[in-house]
Design a protein around this motif. Structure first.
Motif, mmCIF file in Angstrom:
data_model
loop_
_atom_site.group_PDB
_atom_site.id
_atom_site.type_symbol
_atom_site.label_atom_id
_atom_site.label_comp_id
_atom_site.label_asym_id
_atom_site.label_seq_id
_atom_site.Cartn_x
_atom_site.Cartn_y
_atom_site.Cartn_z
ATOM 1 N N THR A 23 -63.713 104.611 32.523
ATOM 2 C CA THR A 23 -63.874 103.719 33.677
ATOM 3 C C THR A 23 -64.288 104.481 34.934
ATOM 4 O O THR A 23 -63.980 104.063 36.052
ATOM 5 N N PRO A 33 -68.652 95.998 40.157
ATOM 6 C CA PRO A 33 -68.204 97.390 40.198
ATOM 7 C C PRO A 33 -69.373 98.357 40.090
ATOM 8 O O PRO A 33 -70.444 97.983 39.614
ATOM 9 N N LEU A 36 -70.473 99.238 35.079
ATOM 10 C CA LEU A 36 -70.077 98.073 34.289
ATOM 11 C C LEU A 36 -68.941 98.396 33.320
ATOM 12 O O LEU A 36 -68.158 97.519 32.951
ATOM 13 N N GLN A 38 -66.236 99.708 33.784
ATOM 14 C CA GLN A 38 -64.907 99.383 34.314
ATOM 15 C C GLN A 38 -64.441 98.007 33.830
ATOM 16 O O GLN A 38 -63.247 97.755 33.658
ATOM 17 N N LYS A 39 -65.424 97.118 33.598
ATOM 18 C CA LYS A 39 -65.077 95.774 33.124
ATOM 19 C C LYS A 39 -64.553 95.794 31.686
ATOM 20 O O LYS A 39 -63.889 94.847 31.264
ATOM 21 N N GLY A 42 -61.072 95.900 32.218
ATOM 22 C CA GLY A 42 -60.695 94.631 32.829
ATOM 23 C C GLY A 42 -60.540 93.507 31.821
ATOM 24 O O GLY A 42 -59.581 92.712 31.879
ATOM 25 N N MET A 59 -60.788 87.806 35.537
ATOM 26 C CA MET A 59 -61.587 88.848 36.172
ATOM 27 C C MET A 59 -62.791 88.187 36.802
ATOM 28 O O MET A 59 -63.508 87.422 36.147
ATOM 29 N N ASN A 62 -67.100 90.661 40.228
ATOM 30 C CA ASN A 62 -67.088 92.007 40.803
ATOM 31 C C ASN A 62 -66.090 92.936 40.128
ATOM 32 O O ASN A 62 -65.936 94.082 40.539
ATOM 33 N N GLY A 63 -65.410 92.457 39.092
ATOM 34 C CA GLY A 63 -64.504 93.312 38.336
ATOM 35 C C GLY A 63 -63.072 93.342 38.844
ATOM 36 O O GLY A 63 -62.284 94.183 38.405
ATOM 37 N N ASP A 87 -60.494 102.285 38.028
ATOM 38 C CA ASP A 87 -61.489 103.346 37.871
ATOM 39 C C ASP A 87 -60.848 104.725 37.918
ATOM 40 O O ASP A 87 -59.738 104.906 38.432
ATOM 41 N N PRO A 180 -61.560 97.701 41.107
ATOM 42 C CA PRO A 180 -62.492 98.747 40.712
ATOM 43 C C PRO A 180 -62.767 99.678 41.888
ATOM 44 O O PRO A 180 -62.395 99.392 43.030
#
Length: 417
Positions: A23, A33, A36, A38-39, A42, A59, A62-63, A87, A180
């Protein structure tokens, strides 16, 4: 006592699962974010929240992750939010993280298997002195671990699961927020505080067991641009004014025995060059400026500009532009108006059988900006150590105490309402 027990090693299993998901955020990316991937974490967190009974978990685009633990009391209790970031730092690889649990640590050097040059030694990591008999988690030597801040994420998730399953515990409505891009300073840029609907918050992103932090640096970012004079180097005598050399000379002129990260500690601030680029005709340097006191922060910016002006007197045909912009401010300015937030945090830590350690952060957290956005937010320990490095570590027992503290905070707000 919260009554929380780490049944079937659920806490460390959660944490290890999260650390294996890359992440890392990316400051060069304009998106939110910033990465991507990072999702990917999520989506897992939302699924787990829904499974444990948090029906509104979601979610956004924007994450950001939002969720609500319903109140179990008829009292009117302020809505409390617990927040951590998903992150990990761009400073060290977060790809293919291989967590290792070193059971029953006895003070030995921890030689990490994928790079034997990476060794955790007690004399270099003093908090290991307090981990004798505990289970210490590290990465394998080629990546960071991601305890910053997946330890906090796992602790909030574990506390949420405990509270949902133990509805006899009295607490008000509790909000969960996972963000994020905290590591690149954009963690709450697009947080929807109206949607969140919390009155007060706690980030779970601190280091040493028992620490609670209600004070951060105030922070500015500075961009210095030098426009020099370029000409053919074969015919440059008396004409060329090299922008690269001018910027270098300015940086060289800044104090070396003070006002730098490598020579300061505790409440001392600094001017820190973090990037330089350019050519003969045009060069640019980036600085971060930090202090706990806003007047001193302003004075550091003035010192930087006076240094620039002094050096430029030797280069009459060159010009400069210095732009200083606020980044975040010391959250103590806000938190001092709401003393109960820190008071209840300290009490929650002590109920977990720990000595509370009020501290200042030589840095910032999501809580810094949340506080000034209208959501007062100190920082509670997550147990993470040596973050942003291959030697990052956390202990299972410290994480358990963080979960207890989260549960205690929820109870204390209800008791005093």
């Amino acid at each position: 006592m919260s009554g929380y027990k780490n049944i079937n090693n659920n806490l460390e299993n959660r944490f290890i699962k999260y650390t294996k998901i890359d992440t890392q955020s990316d400051a060069s990316s304009p998106t939110c974010p910033s990465t991507l991937k990072q999702k990917n974490l999520g989506l897992i967190l939302v699924e787990e929240l829904l499974e444990m009974g948090i029906a509104d978990a979601e979610m956004d685009d924007n994450g950001y992750i939002y969720g609500t633990i319903p109140a179990t009391t008829l009292k009117k209790v302020p809505v409390i939010c617990f927040c951590s970031h998903m992150d990990t730092s761009p400073d060290c690889s977060g790809e293919n993280v291989k967590p290792i649990i070193h059971k029953n640590y006895q003070g030995e050097d921890l030689i990490l298997p994928d790079d034997h040059a990476v060794i955790l030694k007690m004399n270099e990591h003093r908090d290991l002195e307090h981990q004798i008999g505990n289970d210490v988690i590290t990465a394998s030597g080629t990546t960071l671990l991601g305890a910053d801040n997946k330890a906090g994420v796992a602790e909030i998730m574990e506390a949420a699961n405990f509270l949902i399953k133990n509805s006899e515990i009295k607490h008000g409505e509790i909000k969960i927020l996972f963000t994020p891009d905290e590591e690149i300073g954009r963690g709450v840029d697009k947080a929807n505080l109206t949607k969140l609907g919390a009155d007060f918050a706690y980030t779970i992103d601190g280091e040493t067991l028992g620490s609670i932090e209600d004070e951060t640096f105030s922070a500015d970012g500075a961009t210095l641009t030098i426009n020099g004079v370029s000409t053919h180097p074969g015919f440059a005598k008396g004409k060329m004014e090299n922008a690269i050399k001018i910027v270098s000379e300015i940086i060289e002129q800044l104090p070396k025995d003070k006002l730098s990260p490598e020579t300061t500690q505790q409440k001392e601030g600094f001017i820190h060059p973090v990037g330089i680029k350019g050519q003969v005709e045009h060069a640019e340097a980036q600085f971060i400026i930090r202090d706990f006191n806003n007047e001193k922060l302003k004075a550091h910016g003035e010192l930087l500009e006076s240094t620039v002006k002094s050096i430029l007197t030797k280069y009459p045909n060159s010009t400069y532009k210095l732009t200083i912009k606020p980044q975040y401010r010391n959250m103590k300015e806000v938190l001092d108006k709401y003393p109960k937030i820190v008071k209840y945090g300290i009490e929650a830590i002590e109920r977990a059988g720990i000595v509370a350690k009020p501290q200042s952060i030589r840095g910032g957290t999501d809580g810094s900006r949340l506080s000034f956005m209208g959501l007062p937010c100190p920082n509670i320990f997550a147990g993470e150590h040596a973050f942003h490095s291959k030697k990052e570590w956390v202990s299972v027992q410290d994480m358990e105490k963080a979960v207890e503290t989260i549960v205690n905070i929820a109870c204390i707000w209800e008791e005093n309402s």
